[in-house]
Design a protein around this motif. Structure first.
Motif, mmCIF file in Angstrom:
data_model
loop_
_atom_site.group_PDB
_atom_site.id
_atom_site.type_symbol
_atom_site.label_atom_id
_atom_site.label_comp_id
_atom_site.label_asym_id
_atom_site.label_seq_id
_atom_site.Cartn_x
_atom_site.Cartn_y
_atom_site.Cartn_z
ATOM 1 N N LEU A 245 0.832 -1.208 0.000
ATOM 2 C CA LEU A 245 0.000 0.000 0.000
ATOM 3 C C LEU A 245 0.862 1.253 0.000
ATOM 4 O O LEU A 245 0.609 2.211 -0.731
ATOM 5 N N ASP A 246 1.897 1.252 0.845
ATOM 6 C CA ASP A 246 2.805 2.401 0.873
ATOM 7 C C ASP A 246 3.495 2.571 -0.481
ATOM 8 O O ASP A 246 3.628 3.689 -0.993
ATOM 9 N N GLY A 247 3.938 1.454 -1.054
ATOM 10 C CA GLY A 247 4.607 1.511 -2.347
ATOM 11 C C GLY A 247 3.694 2.002 -3.447
ATOM 12 O O GLY A 247 4.100 2.798 -4.311
ATOM 13 N N LEU A 248 2.438 1.544 -3.428
ATOM 14 C CA LEU A 248 1.468 2.000 -4.414
ATOM 15 C C LEU A 248 1.250 3.502 -4.283
ATOM 16 O O LEU A 248 1.187 4.226 -5.286
ATOM 17 N N GLY A 249 1.149 3.965 -3.056
ATOM 18 C CA GLY A 249 0.950 5.389 -2.838
ATOM 19 C C GLY A 249 2.092 6.211 -3.406
ATOM 20 O O GLY A 249 1.872 7.240 -4.064
ATOM 21 N N GLU A 250 3.308 5.774 -3.185
ATOM 22 C CA GLU A 250 4.466 6.508 -3.708
ATOM 23 C C GLU A 250 4.530 6.427 -5.228
ATOM 24 O O GLU A 250 4.937 7.384 -5.897
ATOM 25 N N PHE A 251 4.124 5.291 -5.775
ATOM 26 C CA PHE A 251 4.103 5.154 -7.241
ATOM 27 C C PHE A 251 3.082 6.115 -7.842
ATOM 28 O O PHE A 251 3.371 6.809 -8.824
ATOM 29 N N LEU A 252 1.881 6.160 -7.264
ATOM 30 C CA LEU A 252 0.868 7.091 -7.752
ATOM 31 C C LEU A 252 1.316 8.536 -7.561
ATOM 32 O O LEU A 252 1.019 9.409 -8.386
ATOM 33 N N ASP A 253 2.026 8.780 -6.490
ATOM 34 C CA ASP A 253 2.500 10.133 -6.211
ATOM 35 C C ASP A 253 3.494 10.617 -7.261
ATOM 36 O O ASP A 253 3.703 11.825 -7.410
ATOM 37 N N SER A 254 4.086 9.668 -7.996
ATOM 38 C CA SER A 254 5.013 10.040 -9.077
ATOM 39 C C SER A 254 4.266 10.429 -10.347
ATOM 40 O O SER A 254 4.887 10.707 -11.376
ATOM 41 N N GLY A 255 2.938 10.425 -10.281
ATOM 42 C CA GLY A 255 2.129 10.868 -11.414
ATOM 43 C C GLY A 255 1.679 9.765 -12.342
ATOM 44 O O GLY A 255 1.098 10.048 -13.394
ATOM 45 N N ARG A 256 1.941 8.524 -11.960
ATOM 46 C CA ARG A 256 1.581 7.412 -12.834
ATOM 47 C C ARG A 256 0.266 6.755 -12.398
ATOM 48 O O ARG A 256 -0.427 7.263 -11.523
ATOM 49 N N ALA A 257 -0.088 5.649 -13.044
ATOM 50 C CA ALA A 257 -1.399 5.037 -12.846
ATOM 51 C C ALA A 257 -1.274 3.618 -12.312
ATOM 52 O O ALA A 257 -0.190 3.021 -12.335
ATOM 53 N N ALA A 258 -2.408 3.078 -11.860
ATOM 54 C CA ALA A 258 -2.449 1.692 -11.383
ATOM 55 C C ALA A 258 -3.745 1.037 -11.823
ATOM 56 O O ALA A 258 -4.812 1.651 -11.763
#
Length: 336
Positions: A245-258
């Motif tokens: 969850l933390d990793g997903l949050g940081e990935f989304l915070d980089s402007g990308r999608a999931a």
């Protein structure tokens, strides 16, 4: 809005009838239908076997443990090429019937990622290809060129944007050194993260389109994924831990999608509603602190993994649920 903020499937589908499968996928998935994969057809139709139709100047053959790099193309490579051709023809037919050419709909194609391909293919000496740095480089270059050609041909035939999904189910194990060798005396050393980033980025650059990396594994290497050039991740939410969850949050915070795998890949005891699937997506973005607009702009919905093990009936229901949930996220995310 990111192209992956849509309903889609992971790739595989039950049965062995490409035209029927293509008609369902094109008919049910309104924004991002995908080229179907039918691994029940056997050799050349599964994730690694399908690579035999994509690799440039590298052939594969079968061995008791799976697939091996071969000196020259043979029956396995020819079968893989034939099966992929059937799938593309079936999809093109369904696409034309649905009025897809020239529309705003995109299409997704899938291929094994470079780490998983090198881990699952054997060298002629029986060792995993991932144990030989030169073989890994050659495989990656061949895969990158082959996927680029495949994507370009499909985009031309369908007259639409085609995006690419690289499947990397083995990536976490390869990075952690958990892959087994031929014997206990021949261990498979961990793949260096910087090397993995470079291999993935080579494939992304060659694809020349938006790329999503899919993995159903738990505890994904989020730090490494953020350093790659991928545009989105596709993940199985059921396998998530707190670190994910933390990793997903940081990935989304980089402007990308999931693309969140929220719909069961096989029929559950109680069928969820589209509203429940949408609410599950909202619960995740709420928990990691993102505004509800993220659901509309950068979150897609899919089955939790491939649907090869589902019944034909559930496969249709699964993509229908994903589409209805994605529609809800797009129309009014604040109301969920």
């Amino acid at each position: 809005m990111n192209v992956f903020a849509a309903a889609t499937g992971i790739g595989s589908w039950p049965g062995s009838a490409p035209r029927e499968a293509a008609e369902i996928v094109v008919g049910e998935l309104h924004q991002l239908p995908h080229l179907i994969e039918l691994p029940a057809r056997g050799v050349g139709a599964d994730l690694i076997g399908r690579a035999g139709a994509l690799l440039v100047d590298i052939a594969i053959d079968t061995v008791p443990r799976g697939y091996r790099i071969a000196a020259r193309p043979g029956a396995v490579t020819r079968r893989a090429i034939s099966l992929l051709g059937e799938d593309v023809d079936a999809f093109e037919e369904a696409w034309e019937k649905a009025g897809g050419p020239g529309s705003q709909r995109s299409v997704k194609v899938q291929a094994p990622g470079p780490i998983t391909l090198a881990a699952q293919l054997e060298l002629p000496n029986g060792h995993r290809a991932i144990t030989d740095a030169g073989a890994v480089r050659d495989l990656t270059s061949s895969l990158a060129e082959g996927v680029a050609r495949h994507r370009a041909e499909l985009a031309r035939r369908l007259d639409t944007t085609v995006v690419v999904q690289f499947d990397e189910p083995v990536l976490p194990a390869a990075l952690a050194g958990r892959l087994s060798g031929v014997t206990a005396l021949s261990p498979v050393h961990p793949v260096d993260e910087a090397v993995a980033v470079a291999l993935i980025d080579e494939c992304v650059a060659a694809a020349d389109t938006a790329v999503v990396l899919h993995s159903c594994a738990a505890e994904l290497p989020w730090d490494m994924l953020r350093r790659t050039a991928i545009h989105a991740v596709a993940v199985d939410v059921d396998s998530f831990g707190d670190g994910d969850l933390d990793g997903l949050g940081e990935f989304l915070d980089s402007g990308r999608a999931a693309v969140l795998g929220l719909v069961p890949a096989s029929a559950p005891p109680q069928r969820p509603s589209a509203e429940e699937v949408a609410a599950a997506a909202a619960a995740i973005t709420d928990r990691i602190g993102f505004a509800r607009a993220t659901l509309r702009d950068r979150i897609g919905v899919s089955p939790s993994c491939g649907l090869a093990g589902a019944t034909g009936g559930w496969a249709r229901i699964a993509v229908e649920l994903a589409q209805r949930a994605a529609d809800g996220l797009a129309q009014d995310p604040d109301a969920i």
